[in-house]
Design an enzyme around this catalytic site. Structure first.
Site, PDB file in Angstrom:
ATOM      1  N   PHE A  67      12.753  27.757  52.018  1.00  0.00           N
ATOM      2  CA  PHE A  67      13.439  27.780  50.715  1.00  0.00           C
ATOM      3  C   PHE A  67      13.493  29.208  50.205  1.00  0.00           C
ATOM      4  O   PHE A  67      12.550  29.983  50.402  1.00  0.00           O
ATOM      5  CB  PHE A  67      12.691  26.931  49.685  1.00  0.00           C
ATOM      6  N   GLU A  68      14.566  29.520  49.461  1.00  0.00           N
ATOM      7  CA  GLU A  68      14.772  30.907  49.037  1.00  0.00           C
ATOM      8  C   GLU A  68      13.778  31.372  47.978  1.00  0.00           C
ATOM      9  O   GLU A  68      13.647  32.559  47.742  1.00  0.00           O
ATOM     10  CB  GLU A  68      16.202  31.136  48.567  1.00  0.00           C
ATOM     11  N   GLY A  69      13.080  30.440  47.338  1.00  0.00           N
ATOM     12  CA  GLY A  69      12.017  30.852  46.427  1.00  0.00           C
ATOM     13  C   GLY A  69      10.882  31.569  47.161  1.00  0.00           C
ATOM     14  O   GLY A  69      10.038  32.206  46.534  1.00  0.00           O
ATOM     15  N   GLY A  70      10.850  31.432  48.500  1.00  0.00           N
ATOM     16  CA  GLY A  70       9.820  32.101  49.287  1.00  0.00           C
ATOM     17  C   GLY A  70       8.865  31.125  49.927  1.00  0.00           C
ATOM     18  O   GLY A  70       7.641  31.226  49.761  1.00  0.00           O
TER      19      GLY A  70
ATOM     20  N   HIS B  21      21.537  37.051  46.431  1.00  0.00           N
ATOM     21  CA  HIS B  21      20.110  36.997  46.086  1.00  0.00           C
ATOM     22  C   HIS B  21      19.324  38.096  46.827  1.00  0.00           C
ATOM     23  O   HIS B  21      18.512  38.803  46.250  1.00  0.00           O
ATOM     24  CB  HIS B  21      19.582  35.601  46.456  1.00  0.00           C
TER      25      HIS B  21
END
Lengths: 321, 256
Positions: free
Chosen positions: B53-56, A125
């Site tokens: 979280f990797e969504g930011g 990612h």
């Protein structure tokens, strides 16, 4: 259009110098915007997973029967199914590709990738993000410290391991990704393309800067005065943008932050239909929901007023507290 | 009192992995059991836990009954301290701000390498799995807790494909590969809690879950396990842990 791993710098500059960067109105229809995407192009998709997916634009590109697109996105959900399953895209560059964690594996992705008809290039990612970042910065690569030692790296000879010239440490250089076109959906922008993004930005700002053309779809078009009243809210400047399309509910059945959450009944029905039969099921879905409707509005009607309103109520609830 | 059917496999998995977290830590959590377990820890023993979280998202407080369907949805941002780009939040791992990376796994080997990319030969795969997402970044750059189902086909001697590196081929091979930091810390399953021994870096049973025997864990594992000299038996989930968990996930989205 994708021969070299990295676009030569002079070509990148030359292409940008030819773009009209003036402050001018760029509002077009969804159908007209498809003309910015030509067969064989590399297309960067904004948003991530089920969030701020430029679904209306993807929908329009499928209806326009594009061919041989190479698409890149941070994380791919049902948008990837539609792109591969419709045959307009045969090469996906991403870090994760299924419909969503709730539904396990995408049978559509599996069918097209395992049978060899389509290519799924897997990057971490962060690597996808740093590839767009390098593209946005006008440099040929960015160094990162992940992917090293993994088989993900072994499959990506385009990435290069180096010994750092300063410290001697092992680092990985990931090549710049400068898509021919970026498709990005935002909550609001003006007619010039000054775009405000609420909530999660994902990789969209780098993507907009990296791409050679940007098509913005937007929940609504606001006046330039509104933009100028709060310039700190502008995340993408007008001169990156080549087309602006006003498409309310342009991410449906995915979500748009603060506006609507995913339309889960439609998603559930979609997943059970296509995972039961990844070819026939997807064809039937495309026939009913993509080729069938006369307009995006008619597609929303097929999803149904109840579900659209429920998603809206849940979406807006982020601002209730 | 051991009541083996008082909780589901995913519930004990979630409760025991939540117990691995400490108040004040910064944890980077994947979707599913990790997200739920981090939230459970935050609602019980660790009010000062910072969840990324990797969504930011920095400092999430997921709402009970409103679990996000991925770590990229607006629900992840509820009552957070900050939202930022996905590359930016992943770069926090690289800079070293994250104490614990926390994710699920489809297939793991004796060195803690995870596979979420291919079943079978990667050139002609039997099954193309979804891929790494942020998993490779998290496991390359942080100390890891992995929560996963315990099945023989998931606990294998060598993974078909290293998507997210553990200790690669053991010893110092991880550092030699260019990953001088991080590595597997704990693996938690519905049967046991595992650590990794210091020299060879092979998986070792640290504690058995209540009511589980050594033989049962070994039978369901595709490689020879090392058992800790001081093998412990884990305390079963408490009423409070289970009640909080069921309040967070009333629809059993992640704990079925």
């Amino acid at each position: 259009m994708n021969e070299a791993v990295v676009k030569p710098y002079l070509q990148l500059r030359e292409e940008l110098s030819r773009r009209d960067r003036s402050l001018r109105e760029k509002v077009v229809t969804l159908e007209d915007a498809t003309s910015f995407v030509q067969d064989g192009m590399s297309v960067g998709l904004g948003g991530s997973t089920m969030s701020r997916t430029p679904m209306a634009m993807i929908w329009a590109l499928i209806r326009a029967r594009k061919k041989h697109l190479t698409c890149s996105r941070s994380i791919v959900s049902t948008d990837g199914d539609l792109l591969l399953g419709s045959g307009i895209c045969d090469h996906m560059i991403t870090s994760w590709f299924a419909q969503g964690i709730l539904w396990g594996l995408s049978k559509v992705m599996r069918h097209h990738v395992e049978k060899g008809g389509a290519r799924y290039d897997e990057w971490s990612h962060m690597a996808v993000g740093m590839r767009f970042r390098a593209g946005a910065m006008g440099v040929p690569f960015m160094p990162i410290r992940s992917m090293l030692g993994s088989d993900v790296l072994k499959q990506r000879p385009e990435a290069k391991e180096i010994d750092c010239p300063f410290t001697g440490e092992k680092l990985l250089l990931v090549p710049a990704l400068n898509p021919d076109v970026a498709l990005i959906h935002v909550q609001r922008c003006d007619a010039y393309g000054n775009a405000q993004i609420d909530g999660l930005q994902f990789m969209d700002i780098d993507l907009a800067m990296a791409a050679n053309r940007v098509i913005l779809t937007t929940e609504r078009i606001v006046s330039n005065d509104q933009i100028r009243r709060a310039p700190d809210l502008t995340k993408i400047p007008f001169f990156c943008v080549d087309a602006v399309v006003e498409v309310p509910y342009g991410c449906a059945p995915h979500e748009c932050y603060g506006a609507y959450e995913p339309m889960m009944q439609h998603m559930e029905a979609y997943v059970s239909q296509v995972n039961g039969d990844p070819v026939g099921g997807l064809e039937a879905y495309l026939g009913r929901y993509v080729y069938g409707p006369k307009s995006w509005t008619e597609f929303l009607e097929l999803i149904g007023m109840d579900e659209v309103l429920d998603a809206t109520r849940r979406g807006r609830s982020i601002y209730d507290d | 009192m051991i009541e083996p059917h008082r909780y589901t496999a995913n519930e004990i998995l979630t409760v025991l992995s939540a117990r691995q977290l400490r108040d004040g830590q910064v944890v980077f959590a994947g979707v599913g059991v990790p997200l739920l377990a981090a939230t459970l820890a935050q609602r019980t023993r660790c009010p000062g836990l910072t969840i990324l979280f990797e969504g930011g998202v920095i400092g999430a407080f997921v709402e009970p009954g409103k679990l996000p369907p991925s770590t990229n949805d607006q629900r992840c941002t509820k009552r957070a301290n900050m939202v930022l780009g996905s590359a930016e939040v992943l770069l926090l791992l690289q800079r070293g701000y994250v104490d614990v990376g926390f994710m699920g796994g489809a297939q793991i080997d004796q060195y803690g390498n995870l596979n979420s990319s291919f079943i079978g030969d990667s050139l002609h795969p039997k099954t193309r799995l979804p891929g790494t997402g942020g998993g490779n970044d998290i496991s390359s750059l942080a100390n890891m807790i992995v929560a996963m189902k315990h099945e023989k086909r998931r606990f294998v001697e060598h993974v078909d494909f290293i998507t997210s590196p553990g200790f690669i081929s053991g010893g110092d091979s991880r550092a030699q590969s260019g990953l001088p930091t991080g590595g597997m810390f704990r693996v938690v399953t519905e049967l046991a809690v595992f650590s990794f021994e210091d020299a060879e870096r092979r998986m070792k049973v640290a504690a058995l879950n209540p009511g589980v025997s050594r033989d049962e864990v070994q039978d369901k594992t595709g490689f020879e396990l090392i058992f800790d000299d001081d093998l412990a038996v884990t305390e079963p989930p408490s009423e409070n842990e289970l009640a909080t968990l069921r309040m967070l996930d009333p629809e059993h989205l992640f704990t079925a």
